[in-house]
Design a protein around this motif. Structure first.
Motif, PDB file in Angstrom:
ATOM      1  N   ARG A 157     -13.673  11.308  -4.044  1.00 37.87           N
ATOM      2  CA  ARG A 157     -12.998  11.626  -5.297  1.00 37.87           C
ATOM      3  C   ARG A 157     -12.223  10.394  -5.760  1.00 37.87           C
ATOM      4  NH1 ARG A 157      -7.974  15.559  -3.435  1.00 37.87           N
ATOM      5  NH2 ARG A 157      -6.983  14.099  -2.008  1.00 37.87           N
ATOM      6  N   PRO A 158     -11.932  10.298  -7.053  1.00 41.26           N
ATOM      7  CA  PRO A 158     -11.198   9.131  -7.556  1.00 41.26           C
ATOM      8  C   PRO A 158      -9.828   9.014  -6.884  1.00 41.26           C
ATOM      9  CG  PRO A 158     -12.139  10.384  -9.369  1.00 41.26           C
ATOM     10  CD  PRO A 158     -12.322  11.216  -8.133  1.00 41.26           C
ATOM     11  N   VAL A 159      -9.477   7.810  -6.460  1.00 40.79           N
ATOM     12  CA  VAL A 159      -8.193   7.553  -5.815  1.00 40.79           C
ATOM     13  C   VAL A 159      -7.525   6.366  -6.500  1.00 40.79           C
ATOM     14  CG1 VAL A 159      -8.903   8.483  -3.576  1.00 40.79           C
ATOM     15  CG2 VAL A 159      -9.285   6.069  -4.089  1.00 40.79           C
ATOM     16  N   LYS A 160      -6.230   6.214  -6.261  1.00 39.03           N
ATOM     17  CA  LYS A 160      -5.487   5.118  -6.877  1.00 39.03           C
ATOM     18  C   LYS A 160      -5.784   3.792  -6.201  1.00 39.03           C
ATOM     19  CE  LYS A 160      -1.527   7.946  -8.318  1.00 39.03           C
ATOM     20  NZ  LYS A 160      -0.061   8.152  -8.182  1.00 39.03           N
ATOM     21  N   ARG A 161      -6.095   3.829  -4.910  1.00 35.88           N
ATOM     22  CA  ARG A 161      -6.251   2.596  -4.139  1.00 35.88           C
ATOM     23  C   ARG A 161      -7.570   2.610  -3.375  1.00 35.88           C
ATOM     24  NH1 ARG A 161      -1.363   4.923  -3.497  1.00 35.88           N
ATOM     25  NH2 ARG A 161       0.468   3.774  -4.235  1.00 35.88           N
ATOM     26  N   TYR A 162      -8.395   1.606  -3.631  1.00 32.37           N
ATOM     27  CA  TYR A 162      -9.647   1.474  -2.884  1.00 32.37           C
ATOM     28  C   TYR A 162      -9.558   0.369  -1.830  1.00 32.37           C
ATOM     29  CZ  TYR A 162     -11.863   4.631  -6.193  1.00 32.37           C
ATOM     30  OH  TYR A 162     -12.198   5.743  -6.935  1.00 32.37           O
ATOM     31  N   TRP A 163      -8.540  -0.464  -1.941  1.00 34.02           N
ATOM     32  CA  TRP A 163      -8.378  -1.531  -0.962  1.00 34.02           C
ATOM     33  C   TRP A 163      -7.955  -0.993   0.408  1.00 34.02           C
ATOM     34  CZ3 TRP A 163      -3.584  -1.663   1.172  1.00 34.02           C
ATOM     35  CH2 TRP A 163      -2.514  -1.131   0.437  1.00 34.02           C
ATOM     36  N   THR A 164      -7.615   0.288   0.485  1.00 34.38           N
ATOM     37  CA  THR A 164      -7.208   0.882   1.753  1.00 34.38           C
ATOM     38  C   THR A 164      -8.399   1.235   2.646  1.00 34.38           C
ATOM     39  OG1 THR A 164      -7.136   3.037   0.646  1.00 34.38           O
ATOM     40  CG2 THR A 164      -5.077   1.835   0.801  1.00 34.38           C
ATOM     41  N   PHE A 165      -9.625   1.004   2.172  1.00 29.47           N
ATOM     42  CA  PHE A 165     -10.811   1.381   2.956  1.00 29.47           C
ATOM     43  C   PHE A 165     -10.812   0.761   4.358  1.00 29.47           C
ATOM     44  CE2 PHE A 165     -15.171   0.729   4.395  1.00 29.47           C
ATOM     45  CZ  PHE A 165     -15.673   2.021   4.330  1.00 29.47           C
ATOM     46  N   PRO A 166     -10.517  -0.533   4.538  1.00 24.62           N
ATOM     47  CA  PRO A 166     -10.506  -1.076   5.909  1.00 24.62           C
ATOM     48  C   PRO A 166      -9.537  -0.336   6.827  1.00 24.62           C
ATOM     49  CG  PRO A 166     -10.516  -2.857   4.321  1.00 24.62           C
ATOM     50  CD  PRO A 166     -10.292  -1.600   3.544  1.00 24.62           C
ATOM     51  N   GLY A 167      -8.406   0.126   6.286  1.00 27.16           N
ATOM     52  CA  GLY A 167      -7.472   0.893   7.101  1.00 27.16           C
ATOM     53  C   GLY A 167      -8.060   2.223   7.536  1.00 27.16           C
ATOM     54  N   HIS A 168      -8.742   2.904   6.623  1.00 23.65           N
ATOM     55  CA  HIS A 168      -9.417   4.153   6.987  1.00 23.65           C
ATOM     56  C   HIS A 168     -10.534   3.892   8.010  1.00 23.65           C
ATOM     57  CE1 HIS A 168      -7.661   6.233   3.349  1.00 23.65           C
ATOM     58  NE2 HIS A 168      -7.544   7.137   4.289  1.00 23.65           N
ATOM     59  N   LEU A 169     -11.189   2.758   7.883  1.00 24.21           N
ATOM     60  CA  LEU A 169     -12.243   2.411   8.839  1.00 24.21           C
ATOM     61  C   LEU A 169     -11.659   2.209  10.238  1.00 24.21           C
ATOM     62  CD1 LEU A 169     -15.308   1.857   8.899  1.00 24.21           C
ATOM     63  CD2 LEU A 169     -14.774  -0.569   8.577  1.00 24.21           C
TER      64      LEU A 169
END
Length: 314
Positions: free
Chosen positions: A225-237
């Motif tokens: 779903r649309p989120v405010k921050r996509y740069w957080t992906f490495p943290g989720h990884l």
């Protein structure tokens, strides 16, 4: 492969729901040239071109006067967009949540049944008794300690500061809801991403493929779903890698559930009372302190520590 197929189907359903919601939330189009030419582009109804309202309605009774549209410009033959407002938006969100919960429940129930097991028998196997529930406490303690040290470092270096966001009554309500919310979020996600997805991937591909793939799918799912921050992906990884390793090393959900619930507990409790002042790439933001560079390194070290503690190298 069954687990992967069900997850793809779930992603399609949730993605379709997002598309429908965005289409329903599209604002009304601007006035058409025909509407402007007809004098319907302003707040007051005008007469023919170049004629004032008073002149255009001379000799016409009020009952015969054309009326301005109730909301927004509209011309004959043009479809009128449905009315929307706070209640309409709330209805859309409620419907989206209902679809999401129904889809999650369907996957969690369908997967064991398709394997020829009852859901209770399948998931109970991931919660062995005896001394094993102590892993839950270990996981909660590890997550709380990790985040506490991270926030302490940011406070000492002035990268975050205390700033209460809500009035006292609302703050109390938020704090009261934190434990149950953390437990439910962690339980649903661990059942879905570890007991269904990762367990299925381990059966089909083995740990060398299943662990990175499971971590990647876990991270990607947070951006359906649309989120405010996509740069957080490495943290989720990095977080996905930690939880997948915890499940793989123990063969149970106790440890990963404790890590997950403990992390959500601290993040939700701290969010209303702090503000980030340091650079996001370094310290993270909002509920993502683990998405900054230091947080990712710390998560990686915690994962390696768990690997060594639970005998991953043997």
């Amino acid at each position: 492969m069954l687990a992967l197929g069900l997850m793809v189907l779930l992603a399609v359903v949730l993605g379709a729901g997002q598309i429908l919601r965005r289409r329903a939330a599209v604002p009304d189009p601007p006035p058409s040239p025909q509407a402007k030419d007809a004098g319907l582009g302003g707040p007051a109804l005008q007469g023919s071109a170049g004629v004032s309202p008073a002149e255009g309605t001379a000799g016409v009774s009020p009952a015969d006067e054309p009326r301005a549209p109730a909301r927004g410009p509209h011309c004959a033959g043009e479809p009128r967009a449905p009315a929307r407002g706070p209640h309409g938006t709330a209805t859309l969100r409620s419907g989206e949540r209902a679809v999401t919960y129904a889809a999650l429940a369907a996957v969690l129930v369908a997967y064991p049944l398709l394997r020829g097991q009852t859901p209770w028998a399948y998931y109970a196997a991931f919660f062995p008794l005896g001394p094993r529930p102590a892993e839950l406490v270990f996981g909660v303690a590890a997550a709380v300690l990790y985040l506490a040290l991270l926030y302490l470092a940011w406070l000492l270096t002035e990268n975050v500061r205390f700033a209460v966001r809500h009035d006292p009554r609302r703050l109390v309500r938020r704090f009261a809801a934190v434990p149950l919310t953390a437990a439910l979020v962690a339980l649903v996600e661990e059942l879905l991403f570890r007991a269904v997805l990762l367990a299925g991937l381990l059966e089909s591909f083995g740990p060398r493929v299943a662990l990175p793939l499971g971590a990647g799918l876990f991270a990607a799912a947070h951006y359906l779903r649309p989120v405010k921050r996509y740069w957080t992906f490495p943290g989720h990884l990095a977080l996905g890698a930690l939880l997948c390793v915890a499940f793989y090393l123990t063969g149970a959900l106790w440890l990963s559930l404790g890590l997950h619930a403990g992390g959500v507990l601290v993040l939700m409790a701290v969010r209303p009372v702090i503000r980030y002042t340091g650079p996001a790439w370094l310290v993270g933001a909002s509920i993502f302190p683990y998405a900054g560079a230091v947080g990712i390194v710390a998560l990686t070290l915690l994962t390696l520590n768990l690997w060594q503690h639970f005998g991953g190298g043997q």
